[in-house]
Motif scaffolding. Structure first.
Motif, short mmCIF file in Angstrom:
data_model
loop_
_atom_site.label_atom_id
_atom_site.label_comp_id
_atom_site.label_asym_id
_atom_site.label_seq_id
_atom_site.Cartn_x
_atom_site.Cartn_y
_atom_site.Cartn_z
N LEU A 39 12.63 7.09 -15.19
CA LEU A 39 12.23 6.55 -13.90
C LEU A 39 13.39 5.79 -13.27
O LEU A 39 14.24 5.23 -13.97
CB LEU A 39 11.04 5.61 -14.07
N ARG A 40 13.41 5.74 -11.94
CA ARG A 40 14.44 4.95 -11.25
C ARG A 40 14.39 3.49 -11.67
O ARG A 40 15.43 2.86 -11.86
CB ARG A 40 14.27 5.05 -9.73
N SER A 41 13.20 2.97 -11.81
CA SER A 41 13.06 1.56 -12.19
C SER A 41 13.61 1.31 -13.60
O SER A 41 14.15 0.23 -13.88
CB SER A 41 11.60 1.12 -12.10
N THR A 42 13.49 2.28 -14.48
CA THR A 42 14.04 2.15 -15.84
C THR A 42 15.56 2.07 -15.77
O THR A 42 16.18 1.25 -16.45
CB THR A 42 13.62 3.35 -16.71
N ARG A 43 16.18 2.89 -14.95
CA ARG A 43 17.63 2.89 -14.77
C ARG A 43 18.11 1.49 -14.34
O ARG A 43 19.05 0.94 -14.90
CB ARG A 43 18.01 3.93 -13.71
N GLU A 44 17.45 0.93 -13.36
CA GLU A 44 17.84 -0.38 -12.84
C GLU A 44 17.57 -1.50 -13.85
O GLU A 44 18.40 -2.39 -14.03
CB GLU A 44 17.13 -0.64 -11.52
N ALA A 45 16.43 -1.44 -14.51
CA ALA A 45 16.09 -2.46 -15.49
C ALA A 45 17.05 -2.44 -16.68
O ALA A 45 17.49 -3.51 -17.16
CB ALA A 45 14.65 -2.28 -15.97
N LEU A 46 17.39 -1.25 -17.16
CA LEU A 46 18.32 -1.16 -18.29
C LEU A 46 19.71 -1.64 -17.90
O LEU A 46 20.40 -2.27 -18.70
CB LEU A 46 18.38 0.28 -18.82
N ALA A 47 20.13 -1.36 -16.67
CA ALA A 47 21.44 -1.84 -16.21
C ALA A 47 21.50 -3.36 -16.24
O ALA A 47 22.45 -3.95 -16.78
CB ALA A 47 21.72 -1.32 -14.80
N LEU A 48 20.48 -4.01 -15.71
CA LEU A 48 20.44 -5.47 -15.69
C LEU A 48 20.36 -6.04 -17.10
O LEU A 48 21.12 -6.95 -17.47
CB LEU A 48 19.24 -5.95 -14.86
N ALA B 97 26.48 5.76 -12.57
CA ALA B 97 25.34 6.51 -13.09
C ALA B 97 24.71 7.34 -11.97
O ALA B 97 24.49 6.83 -10.87
CB ALA B 97 24.30 5.56 -13.68
N PRO B 98 24.40 8.58 -12.26
CA PRO B 98 23.76 9.40 -11.23
C PRO B 98 22.36 8.88 -10.92
O PRO B 98 21.71 8.28 -11.78
CB PRO B 98 23.70 10.80 -11.86
N PRO B 99 21.89 9.11 -9.69
CA PRO B 99 20.52 8.69 -9.38
C PRO B 99 19.52 9.52 -10.18
O PRO B 99 19.82 10.64 -10.59
CB PRO B 99 20.39 8.97 -7.88
N VAL B 100 18.36 8.95 -10.40
CA VAL B 100 17.29 9.67 -11.09
C VAL B 100 16.55 10.48 -10.03
O VAL B 100 15.97 9.92 -9.11
CB VAL B 100 16.33 8.69 -11.80
#
Length: 120
Positions: A42-51, A76-79
């Motif tokens: 998920l897009r939100s997973t990408r952002e949460a893991l980055a933070l 990182a490529p977009p989801v």
């Protein structure tokens, strides 16, 4: 002379931030591969893991963590579409490899991930 030293320090900061972003690509790819790789990414997973990974590795609230997170999100490529966490990990691996060893664009000789007319 001071101006040259200052540019060198700025260049070093940019280099470090880029390397930190590449490190996060690898860290997060390993995490996605190791935890529920068949689940949807998920897009939100990408952002949460980055933070989360930037804060843990470089210090919560630090400028270095902020810069590393920004670099990760830029690299990182977009989801998009339906993709699993494991498949996205493979994409992160590719981006980490490319970012660590940039090659010129064969279409225009520009650097990787740039906005030329061919890749826009």
């Amino acid at each position: 002379m001071t101006h040259r030293t200052q540019l060198s320090q700025e260049d070093e900061a940019l280099r470090r931030a880029r390397l930190d972003g590449v490190t996060l690509l690898t860290d997060i790819a390993n995490r996605l591969r190791g935890e529920r790789p068949t689940h949807p990414m998920l897009r939100s997973t990408r952002e949460a893991l980055a933070l989360t990974h930037a804060s843990r590795r470089y210090g919560n609230g630090s400028a270095r963590a902020r810069d590393a997170e920004r670099q990760f999100l830029a690299l990182a490529p977009p989801v998009k579409g339906s993709i699993t966490r494991g498949e996205y990990a493979l994409r992160l691996d590719l981006e980490a490899s490319t970012a660590a060893n940039p090659q010129p664009c064969p279409g225009c000789d520009g650097p990787h991930r740039h906005a030329c007319a061919i890749h826009a």
